[in-house]
Design an enzyme around this catalytic site. Structure first.
Site, PDB file in Angstrom:
ATOM      1  CB  SER A 197      31.255  41.550  67.871  1.00  0.00           C
ATOM      2  OG  SER A 197      30.833  42.881  67.858  1.00  0.00           O
ATOM      3  CG  ASP A 363      35.961  44.850  62.120  1.00  0.00           C
ATOM      4  OD1 ASP A 363      35.277  45.885  62.254  1.00  0.00           O
ATOM      5  OD2 ASP A 363      35.884  43.875  62.897  1.00  0.00           O
ATOM      6  CG  HIS A 392      32.240  44.005  63.122  1.00  0.00           C
ATOM      7  ND1 HIS A 392      33.315  43.617  63.889  1.00  0.00           N
ATOM      8  CD2 HIS A 392      31.130  43.827  63.900  1.00  0.00           C
ATOM      9  CE1 HIS A 392      32.889  43.223  65.081  1.00  0.00           C
ATOM     10  NE2 HIS A 392      31.571  43.338  65.116  1.00  0.00           N
TER      11      HIS A 392
END
Length: 412
Positions: A197, A363, A392
């Site tokens: 991320s 995601d 995610h």
């Protein structure tokens, strides 16, 4: 993902879902062990202060840092944690980079100093894919954060909290601070830089900005640039904080009787958490069922999903700072490794590290087609797509294939 078919690189897709951690983990990157203590934050912020104790943190003064904007941020401190031992030649160092509301606490329990347990305990530790019996692991708290590194809740040189005076940061500024920390620790080169991320944004920026200093690169559920969709969600979250009357333009730390923008921060977390998960997962877990003993039809009672989001909103307020959320969300929105470098393709071609690039098929924030941009242009890269119903957040959950891919990268 037809563009990937032409790539002459390792490609693998898995169909296994997270197995060792519960899918109920929070999106705030703290997903193992016991829950955070149910203790209210300081009057206006959940930021770490010296009164909480250092815990497992170490601190390094890295001096003044000139930012991309031209502003000089004075007296910068970086908080970090380490595991393992550095080899005599310094050749076994690994940099682990956390996501938006994460911190340096990759491993370890809950305490007054650490309100959440380690966020990657299935990956980092003795005998694990990043084996701390073999590797020296460093995890810094990001510049602009609120868990020990200099950020808006830190004291400025005049002795007052930075608040609204804290400068705009970019991902490149955050990497510059991490590089200064590395220099202070007298480490010349990373054996691996890894992150998911927002941590993956910094990881790829590391490999582009300093290609000779990164031997291996692992980018998980991340991208080389921000997208309109990501920027839009960040904008909504930031607006939720700014419209809270207790935000006071960012200067809420010293207000007598003030509570800080905890409500706005909680709304931002609710928005973010919804983007971290899939509609399928939420429907399976909650559907339209009411919270136990509550009646949504009376105008007060909640659904289970509402209670769930309320829980995570309160949990974040107990350990995070609203100004840091704004600063970090903005740095994510301006992330672009190609800025000033001839575009993303040209920038990624500078990477000399052997790279692992991993996407999660469900995601919505970093879909595989976006993640694939990196593998298409990084010269030495392997590509994997992990299957998960979670979305995610799956990058934080135990995944045997991810373990194997990381181990293979380190052993290769």
């Amino acid at each position: 993902m037809t563009a990937l078919g032409a790539l002459h690189r390792t490609t693998a897709t898995t169909s296994s879902t997270p197995s060792r951690r519960a899918a109920t983990s929070s999106p705030d990157r703290q997903v193992t062990g016991e829950p955070a203590p149910d203790v209210p934050p300081a009057a206006s912020t959940g930021a770490w202060t010296a009164a909480h104790g250092a815990g497992d943190r170490k601190f390094m003064s890295i001096g003044s840092l000139e930012l991309e904007s031209g502003t000089v941020l004075q007296d910068v401190t970086m908080a970090y944690e380490t595991w393992g031992a550095l080899d005599a030649d310094g050749g076994n160092a690994i940099l682990v980079l956390h996501a938006l509301t994460g911190d340096s606490h990759v491993r370890g329990g809950v305490s007054a100093a650490h309100p959440s347990p380690g966020w990657w305990e299935d990956v980092v530790g003795p005998g694990l894919p990043i084996d701390t019996d073999r590797w020296f692991v460093i995890a810094p708290n990001i510049l602009g954060g609120c868990q020990g590194s200099t950020g808006p809740s830190s004291l400025a040189p005049d002795g007052r909290a930075w608040g609204s005076r804290f400068p705009v940061l970019t991902v490149r500024d955050q990497v510059a601070a991490e590089r200064r920390l590395r220099d202070q620790l007298e480490i010349e080169r990373w054996s691996l830089v890894i992150g998911g991320s927002m941590g993956g944004m910094r990881a790829v920026e590391w490999a582009v900005s300093h290609p000779d200093e990164v031997e291996r690169l692992a980018v998980i559920a991340s991208s080389a640039r921000a997208t309109a969709d990501q920027i839009a969600w960040n904008s909504a979250q930031s607006a939720a904080i700014r419209v809270d009357p207790e935000f006071r333009g960012g200067d809420y730390y010293d207000v007598v009787g003030g509570q800080g923008p905890q409500l706005g921060l909680g709304i931002a977390r609710r928005i973010a958490h919804t983007t971290y998960r899939t509609a399928t997962e939420l429907e399976t877990r909650f559907g339209n069922r009411p919270q136990e003993s509550e009646d949504p039809f009376d105008g007060v009672g909640r659904h289970q999903i509402t209670s769930y989001l309320d829980h995570h909103a309160g949990k974040l307020a107990r350990r995070f700072d609203a100004n840091s959320y704004l600063v970090l969300a903005h740095s994510m929105s301006t992330h672009d490794v190609g800025r000033g470098r001839g575009g993303v393709d040209a920038a990624l071609s500078r990477v000399s590290a052997r790279a692992l690039v991993v996407a999660i098929d469900s995601d919505r924030l970093f879909p595989p087609s976006l993640v694939a941009e990196m593998v298409e242009h990084i010269p030495r890269s392997s590509w994997h797509v992990a299957h998960s119903e979670v979305g995610h957040d799956a990058f934080l959950l135990a995944h045997p294939e991810l373990d194997g891919w990381i181990a293979d990268l380190l052993d290769g």
